[in-house]
Scaffold this motif. Structure first.
Motif, PDB file in Angstrom:
ATOM      1  N   LEU A   1       0.858  -1.185   0.000  1.00 64.33           N
ATOM      2  CA  LEU A   1       0.000   0.000   0.000  1.00 64.33           C
ATOM      3  C   LEU A   1       0.888   1.227   0.000  1.00 64.33           C
ATOM      4  CD1 LEU A   1      -3.163   0.841   2.018  1.00 64.33           C
ATOM      5  CD2 LEU A   1      -1.217   2.375   2.184  1.00 64.33           C
ATOM      6  N   VAL A   2       0.583   2.207  -0.856  1.00 63.16           N
ATOM      7  CA  VAL A   2       1.284   3.493  -0.829  1.00 63.16           C
ATOM      8  C   VAL A   2       0.292   4.557  -0.392  1.00 63.16           C
ATOM      9  CG1 VAL A   2       3.044   2.904  -2.512  1.00 63.16           C
ATOM     10  CG2 VAL A   2       0.861   3.801  -3.314  1.00 63.16           C
ATOM     11  N   THR A   3       0.766   5.517   0.395  1.00 61.25           N
ATOM     12  CA  THR A   3      -0.137   6.505   0.968  1.00 61.25           C
ATOM     13  C   THR A   3       0.406   7.916   0.816  1.00 61.25           C
ATOM     14  OG1 THR A   3      -1.134   7.300   3.046  1.00 61.25           O
ATOM     15  CG2 THR A   3       0.849   5.947   3.245  1.00 61.25           C
ATOM     16  N   GLY A   4      -0.438   8.802   0.319  1.00 59.47           N
ATOM     17  CA  GLY A   4      -0.081  10.204   0.136  1.00 59.47           C
ATOM     18  C   GLY A   4      -1.069  10.874  -0.793  1.00 59.47           C
TER      19      GLY A   4
ATOM     20  N   ALA B   1      -2.139   7.572   8.363  1.00 58.60           N
ATOM     21  CA  ALA B   1      -2.467   6.460   9.251  1.00 58.60           C
ATOM     22  C   ALA B   1      -3.964   6.181   9.272  1.00 58.60           C
ATOM     23  CB  ALA B   1      -1.973   6.766  10.663  1.00 58.60           C
ATOM     24  N   ARG B   2      -4.762   7.220   9.431  1.00 57.19           N
ATOM     25  CA  ARG B   2      -6.213   7.012   9.569  1.00 57.19           C
ATOM     26  C   ARG B   2      -6.835   6.430   8.308  1.00 57.19           C
ATOM     27  NH1 ARG B   2      -7.446  11.764  10.878  1.00 57.19           N
ATOM     28  NH2 ARG B   2      -8.630  12.618   9.142  1.00 57.19           N
ATOM     29  N   PHE B   3      -6.510   7.020   7.165  1.00 60.01           N
ATOM     30  CA  PHE B   3      -7.120   6.552   5.922  1.00 60.01           C
ATOM     31  C   PHE B   3      -6.559   5.201   5.485  1.00 60.01           C
ATOM     32  CE2 PHE B   3      -7.621  11.330   4.978  1.00 60.01           C
ATOM     33  CZ  PHE B   3      -8.844  11.358   5.652  1.00 60.01           C
ATOM     34  N   SER B   4      -5.268   4.962   5.732  1.00 60.16           N
ATOM     35  CA  SER B   4      -4.688   3.656   5.400  1.00 60.16           C
ATOM     36  C   SER B   4      -5.304   2.566   6.256  1.00 60.16           C
ATOM     37  CB  SER B   4      -3.173   3.676   5.596  1.00 60.16           C
ATOM     38  OG  SER B   4      -2.552   4.558   4.692  1.00 60.16           O
ATOM     39  N   ALA B   5      -5.492   2.861   7.552  1.00 60.96           N
ATOM     40  CA  ALA B   5      -6.089   1.880   8.461  1.00 60.96           C
ATOM     41  C   ALA B   5      -7.511   1.536   8.021  1.00 60.96           C
ATOM     42  CB  ALA B   5      -6.074   2.411   9.888  1.00 60.96           C
ATOM     43  N   GLU B   6      -8.276   2.548   7.632  1.00 56.13           N
ATOM     44  CA  GLU B   6      -9.645   2.294   7.176  1.00 56.13           C
ATOM     45  C   GLU B   6      -9.646   1.366   5.961  1.00 56.13           C
ATOM     46  OE1 GLU B   6     -11.363   6.094   6.379  1.00 56.13           O
ATOM     47  OE2 GLU B   6     -11.474   6.687   8.490  1.00 56.13           O
ATOM     48  N   LEU B   7      -8.743   1.635   5.017  1.00 52.91           N
ATOM     49  CA  LEU B   7      -8.671   0.842   3.795  1.00 52.91           C
ATOM     50  C   LEU B   7      -8.244  -0.595   4.096  1.00 52.91           C
ATOM     51  CD1 LEU B   7      -7.042   2.152   0.512  1.00 52.91           C
ATOM     52  CD2 LEU B   7      -6.851  -0.220   1.208  1.00 52.91           C
ATOM     53  N   LEU B   8      -7.206  -0.747   4.904  1.00 56.63           N
ATOM     54  CA  LEU B   8      -6.670  -2.081   5.182  1.00 56.63           C
ATOM     55  C   LEU B   8      -7.603  -2.904   6.052  1.00 56.63           C
ATOM     56  CD1 LEU B   8      -2.929  -1.144   5.779  1.00 56.63           C
ATOM     57  CD2 LEU B   8      -3.878  -2.361   3.813  1.00 56.63           C
TER      58      LEU B   8
ATOM     59  N   ILE C   1      -6.951  -6.705   7.116  1.00 48.85           N
ATOM     60  CA  ILE C   1      -5.532  -6.606   7.445  1.00 48.85           C
ATOM     61  C   ILE C   1      -5.363  -5.796   8.722  1.00 48.85           C
ATOM     62  CG2 ILE C   1      -3.317  -5.600   6.709  1.00 48.85           C
ATOM     63  CD1 ILE C   1      -4.117  -6.356   3.853  1.00 48.85           C
ATOM     64  N   ALA C   2      -4.623  -6.369   9.676  1.00 50.75           N
ATOM     65  CA  ALA C   2      -4.468  -5.727  10.978  1.00 50.75           C
ATOM     66  C   ALA C   2      -3.017  -5.437  11.334  1.00 50.75           C
ATOM     67  CB  ALA C   2      -5.078  -6.607  12.073  1.00 50.75           C
ATOM     68  N   SER C   3      -2.061  -6.043  10.629  1.00 54.57           N
ATOM     69  CA  SER C   3      -0.649  -5.892  10.972  1.00 54.57           C
ATOM     70  C   SER C   3       0.152  -5.571   9.716  1.00 54.57           C
ATOM     71  CB  SER C   3      -0.120  -7.174  11.613  1.00 54.57           C
ATOM     72  OG  SER C   3       1.247  -7.048  11.952  1.00 54.57           O
ATOM     73  N   VAL C   4       1.055  -4.568   9.809  1.00 59.62           N
ATOM     74  CA  VAL C   4       1.780  -4.114   8.622  1.00 59.62           C
ATOM     75  C   VAL C   4       3.259  -3.886   8.928  1.00 59.62           C
ATOM     76  CG1 VAL C   4      -0.265  -2.969   7.675  1.00 59.62           C
ATOM     77  CG2 VAL C   4       1.335  -1.658   9.094  1.00 59.62           C
ATOM     78  N   LEU C   5       4.065  -4.027   7.878  1.00 60.70           N
ATOM     79  CA  LEU C   5       5.436  -3.520   7.902  1.00 60.70           C
ATOM     80  C   LEU C   5       5.364  -2.064   7.453  1.00 60.70           C
ATOM     81  CD1 LEU C   5       7.470  -6.396   6.165  1.00 60.70           C
ATOM     82  CD2 LEU C   5       7.207  -5.974   8.601  1.00 60.70           C
ATOM     83  N   LEU C   6       5.817  -1.157   8.300  1.00 59.69           N
ATOM     84  CA  LEU C   6       5.710   0.277   8.012  1.00 59.69           C
ATOM     85  C   LEU C   6       7.059   0.811   7.556  1.00 59.69           C
ATOM     86  CD1 LEU C   6       3.861   2.776   8.094  1.00 59.69           C
ATOM     87  CD2 LEU C   6       4.640   3.159  10.445  1.00 59.69           C
ATOM     88  N   VAL C   7       7.096   1.344   6.328  1.00 56.79           N
ATOM     89  CA  VAL C   7       8.342   1.827   5.726  1.00 56.79           C
ATOM     90  C   VAL C   7       8.363   3.349   5.729  1.00 56.79           C
ATOM     91  CG1 VAL C   7       9.751   1.897   3.641  1.00 56.79           C
ATOM     92  CG2 VAL C   7       8.534  -0.212   4.251  1.00 56.79           C
ATOM     93  N   THR C   8       9.350   3.913   6.414  1.00 55.72           N
ATOM     94  CA  THR C   8       9.609   5.341   6.369  1.00 55.72           C
ATOM     95  C   THR C   8      11.010   5.582   6.903  1.00 55.72           C
ATOM     96  OG1 THR C   8       8.720   7.540   6.911  1.00 55.72           O
ATOM     97  CG2 THR C   8       8.703   5.893   8.674  1.00 55.72           C
ATOM     98  N   HIS C   9      11.474   6.825   6.856  1.00 58.00           N
ATOM     99  CA  HIS C   9      12.804   7.136   7.382  1.00 58.00           C
ATOM    100  C   HIS C   9      12.853   6.870   8.882  1.00 58.00           C
ATOM    101  CE1 HIS C   9      13.548   9.076   3.513  1.00 58.00           C
ATOM    102  NE2 HIS C   9      14.810   9.156   3.852  1.00 58.00           N
TER     103      HIS C   9
ATOM    104  N   GLY D   1      -5.201   1.879  15.016  1.00 59.87           N
ATOM    105  CA  GLY D   1      -5.695   0.518  15.206  1.00 59.87           C
ATOM    106  C   GLY D   1      -4.912  -0.564  14.494  1.00 59.87           C
ATOM    107  N   LEU D   2      -3.770  -0.237  13.895  1.00 59.23           N
ATOM    108  CA  LEU D   2      -2.964  -1.246  13.209  1.00 59.23           C
ATOM    109  C   LEU D   2      -1.806  -1.706  14.095  1.00 59.23           C
ATOM    110  CD1 LEU D   2      -2.701   0.309   9.640  1.00 59.23           C
ATOM    111  CD2 LEU D   2      -4.038  -1.701  10.289  1.00 59.23           C
ATOM    112  N   LYS D   3      -1.442  -2.975  13.971  1.00 62.09           N
ATOM    113  CA  LYS D   3      -0.219  -3.470  14.592  1.00 62.09           C
ATOM    114  C   LYS D   3       0.933  -3.145  13.646  1.00 62.09           C
ATOM    115  CE  LYS D   3      -2.522  -7.295  16.976  1.00 62.09           C
ATOM    116  NZ  LYS D   3      -2.615  -8.781  17.112  1.00 62.09           N
ATOM    117  N   VAL D   4       1.968  -2.519  14.185  1.00 59.99           N
ATOM    118  CA  VAL D   4       3.052  -2.014  13.350  1.00 59.99           C
ATOM    119  C   VAL D   4       4.350  -2.753  13.631  1.00 59.99           C
ATOM    120  CG1 VAL D   4       4.509  -0.005  12.848  1.00 59.99           C
ATOM    121  CG2 VAL D   4       2.027   0.269  13.117  1.00 59.99           C
ATOM    122  N   VAL D   5       4.966  -3.269  12.572  1.00 59.13           N
ATOM    123  CA  VAL D   5       6.336  -3.761  12.627  1.00 59.13           C
ATOM    124  C   VAL D   5       7.186  -2.705  11.923  1.00 59.13           C
ATOM    125  CG1 VAL D   5       7.967  -5.570  11.997  1.00 59.13           C
ATOM    126  CG2 VAL D   5       5.590  -6.151  12.580  1.00 59.13           C
ATOM    127  N   PRO D   6       7.992  -1.922  12.659  1.00 60.22           N
ATOM    128  CA  PRO D   6       8.761  -0.849  12.013  1.00 60.22           C
ATOM    129  C   PRO D   6       9.767  -1.415  11.013  1.00 60.22           C
ATOM    130  CG  PRO D   6       8.710  -0.578  14.414  1.00 60.22           C
ATOM    131  CD  PRO D   6       8.186  -1.953  14.119  1.00 60.22           C
TER     132      PRO D   6
END
Length: 292
Positions: A154-157, A198-205, A210-218, A233-238
């Protein structure tokens, strides 16, 4: 527009210049105060322009994170290996710092979320807007993780300004598909801030189960990003990238340069200070807003 203007005025280099201008306005009536304010403005600008300051401000934000490394347990190549057959562990920043993630938590990840980091407008060589350097670096790492885990992306922006013709997620998806050969499962195109990411991605997922994600950022953006995604509301694996500190490895191609250069002002160091203070300001605003 107002939000962007306010952020610009509250962060370097605009804030030191603004206080210097106030000092000049006050010079005739309150000369002692004006001299003190002008000195403080110039000293602050100089300090924030030092690599030793800017780099350490970013490194402080990164202190709780280390890079993920996908290690195959079966000895087969990484590409195409299902997530259940790999272990994601933290790669050491130094020979002594090795921290393992809980395998069960990592293996529960169901998708990769790549956060946008801005756009380059009117890029002549691309015939219009494209992603900027920060976003491109995040996409590159997201593509790497996708190949290693085969998780959907998923890409968000969205569009920060009304004059922007395409959402940032559309630009990101184009780069992933056309330049990295990575399919994009979902595009979140409404967000203008990390909190809205975060809010809109969580709603979509969550609609997709989908409840758990690998979150990619700096890495320096991860503390604030992880906080808002978990609050949504998402479980995050940084999955942090773009660390300020170079790998402590004699074979590393990253050279820090002579120590004395860290005490000479540079535009790059001022930008580092800008992003660090932006993260602290954003984190404070988010938490204050949440408390209200």
């Amino acid at each position: 527009m107002f939000r962007a203007l306010l952020k610009t005025l509250l962060l370097p280099p605009a804030l030191p210049f603004l206080t210097a201008a106030i000092a000049l306005i006050c010079w005739v009536r309150w000369p002692r105060f004006a001299r003190l304010l002008l000195f403080a403005s110039l000293a602050t600008l100089w300090l924030l322009s030092l690599p030793v300051v800017g780099n350490n401000l970013l490194a402080w934000l990164e202190r709780d994170y280390v890079p993920l490394t996908v290690v195959p347990l079966t000895g087969v190549p990484l590409t195409g290996v299902p997530l259940t057959e790999v272990s994601l562990t933290d790669a050491p920043l130094t020979g002594e710092r090795v921290v393992s993630l809980a395998g069960q938590r990592v293996q529960s990840a169901q998708a990769i979320v790549v956060l946008g980091g801005g756009r380059k407008t009117g890029a002549q060589e691309y015939g219009g807007d494209t992603v900027n350097d920060r976003t491109l670096a995040r996409l590159r790492y997201g593509a790497r993780l996708h190949r290693q885990t085969q998780l959907p992306v998923l890409v968000t922006g969205g569009r920060v300004f009304e004059t922007e013709r395409q959402a940032e997620a559309d630009l990101m998806a184009g780069v992933l598909r056309e330049e990295f050969g990575v399919p994009v499962e979902w595009l979140e195109t409404r967000s203008r801030t990390t909190a809205e990411n975060a809010r809109f991605s969580a709603e979509l997922l969550q609609r997709e189960g989908i409840a758990s994600v690998l979150l990619v950022t700096h890495a320096w953006h991860m503390p604030r990003a992880q906080w808002v995604f978990e609050a949504a509301g998402l479980k995050v694996v940084p999955a942090p990238m773009g660390f300020t500190a170079a790998l402590d490895d004699p074979q590393s191609s990253v050279a820090s340069g002579p120590d004395f250069l860290s005490w000479l002002p540079s535009a790059r160091a001022l930008q580092s200070s800008h992003w660090a203070l932006h993260e602290w300001l954003g984190g404070w605003v988010y938490r204050w807003t949440e408390s209200q």
